[in-house]
Design an enzyme around this catalytic site. Structure first.
Site, PDB file in Angstrom:
ATOM      1  N   GLU A 104     -16.471 -31.604  -7.988  1.00  0.00           N
ATOM      2  CA  GLU A 104     -15.172 -32.157  -7.553  1.00  0.00           C
ATOM      3  C   GLU A 104     -14.013 -31.348  -8.130  1.00  0.00           C
ATOM      4  O   GLU A 104     -13.018 -31.087  -7.459  1.00  0.00           O
ATOM      5  CB  GLU A 104     -15.068 -33.630  -7.978  1.00  0.00           C
ATOM      6  CG  GLU A 104     -16.026 -34.519  -7.178  1.00  0.00           C
ATOM      7  CD  GLU A 104     -16.060 -35.940  -7.700  1.00  0.00           C
ATOM      8  OE1 GLU A 104     -16.443 -36.122  -8.871  1.00  0.00           O
ATOM      9  OE2 GLU A 104     -15.711 -36.869  -6.956  1.00  0.00           O
ATOM     10  N   GLU A 124     -24.025 -38.236  -7.963  1.00  0.00           N
ATOM     11  CA  GLU A 124     -23.625 -39.520  -8.545  1.00  0.00           C
ATOM     12  C   GLU A 124     -24.478 -40.668  -8.040  1.00  0.00           C
ATOM     13  O   GLU A 124     -24.801 -41.600  -8.780  1.00  0.00           O
ATOM     14  CB  GLU A 124     -22.150 -39.808  -8.234  1.00  0.00           C
ATOM     15  CG  GLU A 124     -21.153 -39.016  -9.059  1.00  0.00           C
ATOM     16  CD  GLU A 124     -20.783 -37.670  -8.449  1.00  0.00           C
ATOM     17  OE1 GLU A 124     -21.549 -37.171  -7.582  1.00  0.00           O
ATOM     18  OE2 GLU A 124     -19.734 -37.115  -8.828  1.00  0.00           O
TER      19      GLU A 124
HETATM   20  N1  3HC Z   1     -23.034 -36.427 -19.028  1.00  0.00           N
HETATM   21  C1  3HC Z   1     -23.512 -36.557 -20.271  1.00  0.00           C
HETATM   22  N2  3HC Z   1     -24.642 -35.947 -20.699  1.00  0.00           N
HETATM   23  C2  3HC Z   1     -25.296 -35.177 -19.805  1.00  0.00           C
HETATM   24  C3  3HC Z   1     -24.848 -35.006 -18.494  1.00  0.00           C
HETATM   25  C4  3HC Z   1     -23.644 -35.665 -18.104  1.00  0.00           C
HETATM   26  N3  3HC Z   1     -23.120 -35.526 -16.879  1.00  0.00           N
HETATM   27  N4  3HC Z   1     -25.707 -34.203 -17.856  1.00  0.00           N
HETATM   28  C5  3HC Z   1     -26.662 -33.881 -18.734  1.00  0.00           C
HETATM   29  N5  3HC Z   1     -26.406 -34.467 -19.918  1.00  0.00           N
HETATM   30  C6  3HC Z   1     -27.161 -34.315 -21.178  1.00  0.00           C
HETATM   31  C7  3HC Z   1     -28.559 -34.880 -21.099  1.00  0.00           C
HETATM   32  O1  3HC Z   1     -28.581 -36.252 -21.395  1.00  0.00           O
HETATM   33  C8  3HC Z   1     -29.263 -34.061 -22.150  1.00  0.00           C
HETATM   34  O2  3HC Z   1     -28.889 -34.595 -23.390  1.00  0.00           O
HETATM   35  P1  3HC Z   1     -29.883 -34.539 -24.649  1.00  0.00           P
HETATM   36  O3  3HC Z   1     -30.123 -33.077 -24.903  1.00  0.00           O
HETATM   37  O4  3HC Z   1     -29.158 -35.261 -25.707  1.00  0.00           O
HETATM   38  O5  3HC Z   1     -31.135 -35.248 -24.188  1.00  0.00           O
HETATM   39  C9  3HC Z   1     -28.610 -32.691 -22.029  1.00  0.00           C
HETATM   40  O6  3HC Z   1     -27.360 -32.918 -21.375  1.00  0.00           O
HETATM   41  C10 3HC Z   1     -29.406 -31.704 -21.193  1.00  0.00           C
HETATM   42  O7  3HC Z   1     -29.741 -32.320 -19.955  1.00  0.00           O
HETATM   43  P2  3HC Z   1     -31.185 -32.158 -19.302  1.00  0.00           P
HETATM   44  O8  3HC Z   1     -32.235 -32.418 -20.323  1.00  0.00           O
HETATM   45  O9  3HC Z   1     -31.188 -32.989 -18.073  1.00  0.00           O
HETATM   46  O10 3HC Z   1     -31.168 -30.607 -18.964  1.00  0.00           O
HETATM   47  P3  3HC Z   1     -31.694 -29.860 -17.671  1.00  0.00           P
HETATM   48  O11 3HC Z   1     -31.378 -28.432 -17.890  1.00  0.00           O
HETATM   49  O12 3HC Z   1     -33.082 -30.259 -17.350  1.00  0.00           O
HETATM   50  O13 3HC Z   1     -30.775 -30.404 -16.444  1.00  0.00           O
HETATM   51  C11 3HC Z   1     -28.740 -30.986 -15.302  1.00  0.00           C
HETATM   52  C12 3HC Z   1     -29.411 -30.154 -16.420  1.00  0.00           C
HETATM   53  C13 3HC Z   1     -29.254 -30.533 -13.936  1.00  0.00           C
HETATM   54  C14 3HC Z   1     -27.273 -30.772 -15.379  1.00  0.00           C
HETATM   55  C15 3HC Z   1     -29.110 -32.482 -15.496  1.00  0.00           C
HETATM   56  O14 3HC Z   1     -28.851 -32.841 -16.827  1.00  0.00           O
HETATM   57  C16 3HC Z   1     -28.352 -33.427 -14.613  1.00  0.00           C
HETATM   58  O15 3HC Z   1     -28.729 -33.626 -13.479  1.00  0.00           O
HETATM   59  N6  3HC Z   1     -27.295 -34.039 -15.144  1.00  0.00           N
HETATM   60  C17 3HC Z   1     -26.575 -35.104 -14.473  1.00  0.00           C
HETATM   61  C18 3HC Z   1     -25.644 -34.548 -13.428  1.00  0.00           C
HETATM   62  C19 3HC Z   1     -24.862 -35.676 -12.823  1.00  0.00           C
HETATM   63  O16 3HC Z   1     -25.387 -36.718 -12.455  1.00  0.00           O
HETATM   64  N7  3HC Z   1     -23.557 -35.480 -12.712  1.00  0.00           N
HETATM   65  C20 3HC Z   1     -22.675 -36.511 -12.243  1.00  0.00           C
HETATM   66  C21 3HC Z   1     -22.075 -37.205 -13.404  1.00  0.00           C
HETATM   67  S1  3HC Z   1     -21.104 -38.578 -12.920  1.00  0.00           S
HETATM   68  C22 3HC Z   1     -19.683 -37.890 -12.374  1.00  0.00           C
HETATM   69  O17 3HC Z   1     -19.483 -36.710 -12.421  1.00  0.00           O
HETATM   70  C23 3HC Z   1     -18.670 -38.875 -11.866  1.00  0.00           C
HETATM   71  C24 3HC Z   1     -17.558 -38.199 -11.178  1.00  0.00           C
HETATM   72  O18 3HC Z   1     -17.705 -38.339  -9.799  1.00  0.00           O
HETATM   73  C25 3HC Z   1     -16.249 -38.787 -11.575  1.00  0.00           C
END
Ligand code: 3HC
Ligand code: NAI
Length: 727
Positions: A104, A124
């Site tokens: 975004e 999301e």
């Molecule tokens: N917020 C907080 N922590 C996050 C995060 C996020 N968006 N994304 C990942 N993390 C953290 C994980 O919990 C993990 O923490 P830890 O080491 O303490 O366990 C660390 O980052 C590494 O994450 P992964 O183990 O998942 O690492 P990978 O390399 O396997 O994957 C990734 C990376 C593809 C980025 C995956 O973490 C992921 O899919 N993250 C979520 C992405 C997501 O859903 N984004 C949307 C967020 S909501 C949003 O943006 C709302 C907006 O519209 C306003």
């Protein structure tokens, strides 16, 4: 520093710096506001590049902040609006990931350059919310309704090459995206920017948007079974077409708030973090995920290429691990080979669609098929997937023990046999471990890693790391009959069977559980897995067939209630999908479409009459309570026995291996949401009325937690700490 700034001639480069994934936490947002304000008024800056540190743009909003007491004070959409309205051109340099709020943010920039290996998307929906920083309004304005809807509702990761084709990014580069973005920024200085401000554009469409979205809504209701986020996403996209941008943003906010009130985002975010936490295993002896090194697995072998083996071979091969696949005779080998080749072709096709391809020497080429055990002697790890028979498995492990190099790991895919007994015939019980895949093994994400009494920490670390390499969620569990997932399934299926005795039909029980959100109700699931599997196991245990002591009442075993219905179906050759008939009828043996079978209705009516079972008035709500609370109660027993480390482990198992609806968090989360006292009351009531059903006797741990007021799930571990740990 949450964001840093450097200057390249007249281009300011603002870099988000919040390891590990550059989540847009409140400090990051505050830093961005500050940097933007400064570059806007700095006359030496003519253009801006926005990027992320350590090769990652941003994984979006900081999910931990959603439920924390310190709610956000800075709105990401306000920052986006600020960026978009800037008179100096802003170019996003996207590397690694641009997800959720990350994408975004990039969409608010005037130009986007991506590294070829980047993935981007609006996931999301997978954590129970919708893009809430303008994503549902800007993306349709950029790429149209159908393409945007597909990305937003499925929450899928879009590879950079596809993003370029769709028009999400302006350029894809094989080298530094930051350097390319700086170059692009220089080129666009002074160019007109109006059309680059997405919020000012109208959504372009030549379809009947309402009809299109109504169809999508109906489809999503069927597909996502009670999950609210996909439906909210569709409504937000509708607003992008119907309303001016600002009103669309208001709608986006409203929908976000109403989603939050459903409790589903909290459940899905718990599931998200639980999945990450289960990888951080700890043994009572102190060895942990971060102090034990896994061994490298360069080559693997799979024994048995039936339903499971063929999927496991595919999974290994697809992860670039060369595999030797062994069968017992030429006929089975040929059939296994055909199946593996066809699965690998499908995988290759999928990768091609995503713009990737198997590298030379990977995939198909890395599988060697054989009948000869000697071929296995040098591989690093073997996974046995032959029939579920202890003697056969012991024969195989004895053979492996004598043939394989001394440091090779020996894994079994047994779905519930004793790992210690299997290990006992080998010369290396410390290297023996259960790797319980789920069917279809190349698709299902769950891997139960089962520790035997002698399994070494290195073996655990290696199996857990193998799970990660295969793209699975690996959960470490202890060794007990049926381990965790299948063990909990027993009482659940038992209740489903009793409900048939008491007057329900398979389709009614299935419907109630499917409406709850399960991918498949218990009877459709049993038909799919094959009724004969459970029947054989019951015969082995003397519960069915000729082993039942003469004079045993049909509906009793060892003084407890027993339902012989499934045995009776098997005696008639009704094994489920594979035979074309089971709890349902199918169009042909192997057919997939379950149709309610009038024969089953007739059969149940006769059965109830024979045993003089009065139809009880069971309210549909009780279908759920009886099946789910039976499952949950066994989950508490699993914890009590120290077979799983915590409730999160059980929930991850159910979410990823058993089709539990993620928007409900998992069975243990669900119990805590319903209230432990409520669960306990229902179980107690049932058990009092039915003392011959021991599985419904409330577990000690449930009683204990209910007695201390049913604390939130994250506090259960305090009580668990006092219980035995068999990991
Ligand atoms: N917020 C907080 N922590 C996050 C995060 C996020 N968006 N994304 C990942 N993390 C953290 C994980 O919990 C993990 O923490 P830890 O080491 O303490 O366990 C660390 O980052 C590494 O994450 P992964 O183990 O998942 O690492 P990978 O390399 O396997 O994957 C990734 C990376 C593809 C980025 C995956 O973490 C992921 O899919 N993250 C979520 C992405 C997501 O859903 N984004 C949307 C967020 S909501 C949003 O943006 C709302 C907006 O519209 C306003
Ligand atoms: P299957 O019956 O489909 O396949 C077993 C294969 O093993 C057959 O192809 C057979 O020829 C081969 N085999 C038997 N003896 C052999 C020998 N001596 N050497 C080499 N190959 C031999 O069985 P399925 O369903 O694949 O199950 C395999 C294992 O996986 C079992 O332990 C089962 O409990 C477990 N499992 C099964 C699941 C399922 O959904 N089917 C799910 C999870 C685990």
């Amino acid at each position: 520093m949450a964001a840093t700034r450097t200057l390249s001639h007249t281009v300011a480069v603002i870099k988000i710096n919040n390891p590990p994934v550059n989540a847009l936490s409140t400090p990051v947002c505050q830093a961005l506001i500050k940097e933007l304000a400064e570059v806007k008024k700095d006359p030496s800056v003519e253009a801006i590049v926005l990027c992320g540190a350590n090769g990652k743009f941003s994984a979006g909003a900081d999910i931990r902040e959603f439920s924390s007491a310190a709610r956000r004070t800075v709105s990401l959409e306000d920052i986006n609006a600020e960026i978009e309205s800037t008179t100096k051109p802003v170019v996003a340099a996207i590397e690694g990931v641009a997800l959720g709020g990350g994408l975004e943010l990039a969409l608010s920039c005037h130009y986007r350059v991506a590294h070829i290996k980047t993935v981007m998307g609006l996931p999301e929906v997978l954590i129970g919310i919708l893009p809430a920083a303008g994503g549902t309004q800007r993306l349709p304005r950029l790429i149209g309704i159908p393409a945007a809807l597909d990305i937003i509702v499925r929450g899928r990761h879009v590879p950079a090459t596809e993003a370029f084709q769709l028009g999400i990014v302006d350029e894809v580069v094989p080298s530094s995206a930051i350097a390319a973005a700086v170059q692009m920024a220089r080129k666009v200085i002074g160019k007109p920017m109006d059309s680059r401000r997405l919020s000012t554009n109208a959504v372009q469409y030549n379809i009947n948007v309402d009809a299109f979205l109504d169809t999508a809504l109906e489809k999503a209701k069927r597909q996502f079974r009670g999950a609210q986020a996909p439906l909210a996403c569709i409504e937000a996209v509708r607003a992008s077409a119907q309303l001016p941008y600002q009103r669309g943003i208001e709608k986006e906010r409203q929908l976000f708030a109403s989603l939050w009130a459903t409790g589903q985002p909290q459940a899905q975010q718990y599931a998200f973090f639980s999945e990450r936490n289960v990888g951080k295993w700890t043994l009572p002896s102190g060895e942990r995920w971060d102090n034990v090194r896994p061994c490298q697995i360069r080559t693997a072998a799979v024994i048995g290429l039936g339903t499971m083996g063929r999927g496991i071979v595919t999974s290994l091969s697809k992860s670039n691990i060369p595999v030797i696949a062994l069968e017992q005779d030429t006929k089975q080998l040929d059939s296994g080979k055909k199946a593996v080749n066809s699965l690998l072709e499908r995988e290759a096709e999928k990768l091609k669609k995503q713009g990737n391809s198997f590298a030379e020497g990977n995939g198909l080429g890395s599988v060697h098929f054989t009948l000869n055990f000697e071929d296995l002697k040098n591989v690093d790890l073997v996974i046995e997937a032959v029939y579920e028979n202890m003697n056969l498995k012991k024969d195989i492990f004895r053979k492996l023990s004598s043939i394989m190099k001394p440091d090779a790991f020996l894994c079994t895919n047994t779905s519930g046999l004793n790992i210690d007994e299997i290990a006992s015939v080998t010369n290396r019980p410390q290297l023996v471990i259960g790797t319980h895949f789920f069917s279809p093994a190349n698709i299902m994400r769950l891997l139960e890693v089962v520790r035997g009494r002698h399994t070494s920490p290195t073996t655990i670390a290696t199996a857990m790391s193998l799970g990660k390499m295969l793209g699975k969620v690996a959960v470490l569990v202890g060794n007990c009959p049926l381990f965790v997932g299948n063990r909990m399934l027993g009482p659940y299926l038992e209740q489903a069977n009793y409900l048939l005795e008491e007057g329900y039909y398979p389709e009614e029980v299935d419907q109630a559980l499917e409406e709850f959100g399960f991918a498949m109700g218990p009877f459709r699931m049993m038909d799919l897995a094959g009724l004969d599997v459970g029947w054989r196991s019951r015969m082995e245990k003397g519960l069915a067939g000729s082993g039942v002591p003469p004079g045993t009442p049909a509906r009793q075993r060892e003084g407890n209630r027993y339902c012989p219905l499934a045995d009776m179906l098997c005696e008639l050759g009704r094994f489920g999908q594979k035979s074309g008939k089971g709890w349902y009828q199918y169009e042909k043996p192997g057919g997939r479409h379950a149709h309610p079978d009038p024969w089953v209705r007739d059969f149940l009516a006769k059965y109830r009459k024979t045993y003089n079972i009065k139809q009880q008035a069971v309210h549909p709500e009780q279908i759920l309570q009886r099946c789910l609370y039976a499952l949950i109660n066994e989950g508490f027993r699993v914890l009590e026995d120290g077979i799983a480390s915590g409730p999160e482990d059980i929930d991850v198992i159910y979410n990823n291996g058993y089709g539990w609806p993620k928007h409900r968090g998992g069975p243990m989360y669900y119990a805590s949401a319903v209230g432990l006292h409520e669960v306990l009351m229902v179980l107690e009531g049932y058990h009092k009325a039915n003392p011959d059903v021991p599985s419904m006797k409330p577990s000690f741990l449930l009683k204990k937690l209910a007695a201390v007021g049913g604390p939130p799930i994250k506090e259960w571990r305090t009580q668990l700490g006092k219980l035995p740990n068999k990991l």
